[in-house]
Scaffold this active site. Structure first.
Site, mmCIF file in Angstrom:
data_model
loop_
_atom_site.group_PDB
_atom_site.id
_atom_site.type_symbol
_atom_site.label_atom_id
_atom_site.label_comp_id
_atom_site.label_asym_id
_atom_site.label_seq_id
_atom_site.Cartn_x
_atom_site.Cartn_y
_atom_site.Cartn_z
ATOM 1 N N GLU A 180 7.363 14.398 -45.175
ATOM 2 C CA GLU A 180 7.366 15.268 -43.993
ATOM 3 C C GLU A 180 8.464 16.312 -44.102
ATOM 4 O O GLU A 180 9.592 16.002 -44.502
ATOM 5 C CB GLU A 180 7.563 14.426 -42.723
ATOM 6 C CG GLU A 180 6.304 13.681 -42.377
ATOM 7 C CD GLU A 180 6.425 12.794 -41.161
ATOM 8 O OE1 GLU A 180 7.471 12.824 -40.499
ATOM 9 O OE2 GLU A 180 5.460 12.067 -40.885
ATOM 10 N N THR B 110 -9.736 27.652 -47.100
ATOM 11 C CA THR B 110 -9.858 26.317 -47.669
ATOM 12 C C THR B 110 -9.566 26.462 -49.156
ATOM 13 O O THR B 110 -9.526 27.582 -49.689
ATOM 14 C CB THR B 110 -11.275 25.742 -47.502
ATOM 15 O OG1 THR B 110 -12.210 26.684 -48.036
ATOM 16 C CG2 THR B 110 -11.605 25.449 -46.063
ATOM 17 N N ASP C 46 -9.876 34.827 -42.389
ATOM 18 C CA ASP C 46 -10.207 33.504 -42.935
ATOM 19 C C ASP C 46 -11.068 33.751 -44.168
ATOM 20 O O ASP C 46 -12.237 34.123 -44.065
ATOM 21 C CB ASP C 46 -10.975 32.718 -41.861
ATOM 22 C CG ASP C 46 -11.421 31.343 -42.346
ATOM 23 O OD1 ASP C 46 -11.429 31.110 -43.571
ATOM 24 O OD2 ASP C 46 -11.781 30.511 -41.495
ATOM 25 N N LYS D 15 -13.659 25.686 -51.812
ATOM 26 C CA LYS D 15 -14.899 26.462 -51.967
ATOM 27 C C LYS D 15 -14.779 27.243 -53.278
ATOM 28 O O LYS D 15 -14.714 26.614 -54.328
ATOM 29 C CB LYS D 15 -15.128 27.343 -50.735
ATOM 30 C CG LYS D 15 -15.358 26.521 -49.458
ATOM 31 C CD LYS D 15 -15.806 27.354 -48.293
ATOM 32 C CE LYS D 15 -16.088 26.528 -47.062
ATOM 33 N NZ LYS D 15 -14.910 26.262 -46.231
ATOM 34 N N TYR E 151 5.502 9.787 -48.812
ATOM 35 C CA TYR E 151 5.709 10.520 -47.558
ATOM 36 C C TYR E 151 6.690 11.646 -47.787
ATOM 37 O O TYR E 151 7.752 11.434 -48.388
ATOM 38 C CB TYR E 151 6.262 9.598 -46.462
ATOM 39 C CG TYR E 151 5.198 9.270 -45.439
ATOM 40 C CD1 TYR E 151 4.674 10.278 -44.637
ATOM 41 C CD2 TYR E 151 4.708 7.986 -45.300
ATOM 42 C CE1 TYR E 151 3.677 9.995 -43.718
ATOM 43 C CE2 TYR E 151 3.709 7.698 -44.377
ATOM 44 C CZ TYR E 151 3.198 8.713 -43.594
ATOM 45 O OH TYR E 151 2.209 8.457 -42.693
HETATM 46 N N1 DSN Z 1 -18.739 23.962 -43.337
HETATM 47 C C1 DSN Z 1 -18.301 25.126 -44.073
HETATM 48 C C2 DSN Z 1 -19.432 25.865 -44.651
HETATM 49 O O1 DSN Z 1 -20.347 25.229 -45.116
HETATM 50 O O2 DSN Z 1 -19.431 27.103 -44.683
HETATM 51 C C3 DSN Z 1 -17.446 25.974 -43.271
HETATM 52 O O3 DSN Z 1 -16.402 25.225 -42.753
#
Ligand code: DSN
Length: 432
Positions: free
Chosen positions: A55, A224, A198, A227, A53
């Site tokens: 935090e 994210t 984003d 990806k 943990y």
């Molecule tokens: N679900 C993702 C995508 O496939 O583009 C986006 O969050």
């Protein structure tokens, strides 16, 4: 304490992993938001940091025993700062949606007007889709694409001037062209909105210099990390400026205060303990992202995507915007007398994974849309190049033009299997 290996401790779960490994090895993954995390990333993610943990933030935690978590999180932050040349990074978001939620929580008040790309035109759920928190707690005034499939900046400007949003998003999940971050920034400035980019889909392309960067244009950048960055399932927020002491009260919503507002929005605003094991994976992915191999692979993502697009166009497929600048293709398949669902199913038969997808102004319902979305990140990560892209483009085209012809399906299945064997992933025992 005596521990058993997973195969003995939980044979059922172990079998799921073994089967999924086999599926990933023996098929071509062409869902453009997917990628392969390296064994080093997987190892870091599966580490004993999951026990801890922590935090708070490095050197400002609410629990003891942080000597290693502080070091680890700082490594991840510093690597991201160096790569993007930004002053401030938060690596604690659990994923992309929580990262975006933090931007709203930091910069908007419930009921404020926000503007993002319409989900039906390629945008993301969290950019103001009516079923998502982003439209339930904020007033969403979406923008879309023009007849040619490109973002229509005249429309973006007109809506922004009329609605005066507090926040404008750039970024999407099904947009096959380069984003003009400068144009978004100008519009945001004209109407006094914050501008958030984003970059989840294109982060690897940006790092590799094959897509322009929003740094210097956007007030805040979210992504994210799983990806095109090839890291663990998590999120990241980047901005400029310095965060103030986290124990001080939340400051006013101004551009200067964005780093502090973001940190406070993530913790204690929205999240509890950060996932330090995931942050370990992010750190490793960010190190790998600084290699020539990463850059070359991202170049190849775009090259191979363009080649597949050309093959499909030659055979009369209807590509939204007429092609691609990035890692993905959005294609309306209804002119071949099939639906997006039928196309997805046909390609699955030859071991190619894509996803059915709505196309702009789709007359069909979301569960059975007119199109598919496909992309090349995983192909390039396996080492495939121009020649393989041509073969794959032909396989996809032939299969979609002959969805009921079992001989053609069988033939293309064989070609896909041979490619998978020639370009293996996770070929050692390191992930078993
Ligand atoms: N679900 C993702 C995508 O496939 O583009 C986006 O969050």
């Amino acid at each position: 304490m005596q521990y058993k290996p997973l195969s003995q401790a939980d044979p059922e779960v172990h079998q799921c992993i073994v089967d999924e490994l086999s599926r990933q090895r023996n098929g071509l993954e062409m869902i453009p938001s997917e990628s392969y995390a390296s064994p080093a990333v997987l190892r870091a993610m599966g580490s004993i940091f999951t026990n801890k943990y922590s935090e708070g933030y490095p050197r400002k935690r609410y629990y003891g025993g942080q000597v290693n978590t502080d070091k680890l999180e700082t490594i991840a932050i510093e690597r991201a700062k160096k790569i993007f040349k930004v002053d401030h990074v938060n690596v604690q978001p659990y994923s992309g949606s929580p990262a975006n939620l933090a931007v709203y929580f930091a910069l908007c008040k419930p009921g404020d007007t926000i503007m993002g790309m319409d989900l039906k035109q390629g945008g993301h759920l969290t950019h103001g889709c009516k079923v998502n928190f982003s439209a339930k707690y904020y007033k969403s005034v979406p923008y879309g694409v023009g007849k040619n499939g490109y973002i229509d900046f005249n429309q973006v400007r007109a809506i922004a001037k009329r609605e005066k949003p507090k926040l404008i998003w750039a970024g999407a999940t099904a947009y096959p062209r380069e984003y003009d971050f400068k144009a978004f920034a100008e519009i945001a400035k004209e109407v006094g909105a914050f501008f958030a980019a984003d970059i989840a889909h294109i982060i690897g392309l940006i790092i590799s210099g094959v897509h322009n960067s929003p740094v210097g244009y956007a007030d805040v950048i979210t992504s994210t990390t799983h990806k095109t960055l090839r890291g663990p399932r998590a999120g990241m927020i980047l901005c400029n400026g310095n965060a103030s002491e986290p124990l001080k009260p939340t400051p006013e919503i101004t551009k200067e205060n964005i780093p502090t507002l973001i940190d406070k929005a993530i913790f204690p605003g929205l999240q509890g303990g950060p996932h330090e094991h995931t942050i370990a994976g992010i750190a490793v992915a960010l190190k790998e992202a600084q290699t020539n191999e990463f850059v070359e692979s991202n170049r190849m993502i775009i090259k191979t995507c363009k080649i597949i697009a050309e093959e499909l166009l030659e055979d009369g497929f209807n590509l939204i915007t007429g092609g691609t600048d990035n890692h993905l293709i959005l294609m309306d398949v209804t002119n071949k007398n099939i639906t997006g669902q039928e196309a997805e199913t046909a390609l699955e038969k030859i071991n190619i994974s894509v996803n059915k997808n709505a196309v702009p102004n789709d007359p069909r319902p979301p569960f059975s849309p007119s199109g598919i979305r496909l992309g090349t990140p995983c192909l390039a990560m396996r080492g495939m190049a121009e020649q393989e892209a041509k073969i794959i483009g032909k396989c996809i085209s032939e299969t979609l033009r002959n969805t009921n012809n079992s001989q053609i399906i069988e033939k293309n299945q064989k070609i896909v299997n041979e490619l998978c064997l020639k370009f293996p992933i996770y070929s050692g025992r390191e992930v078993e």
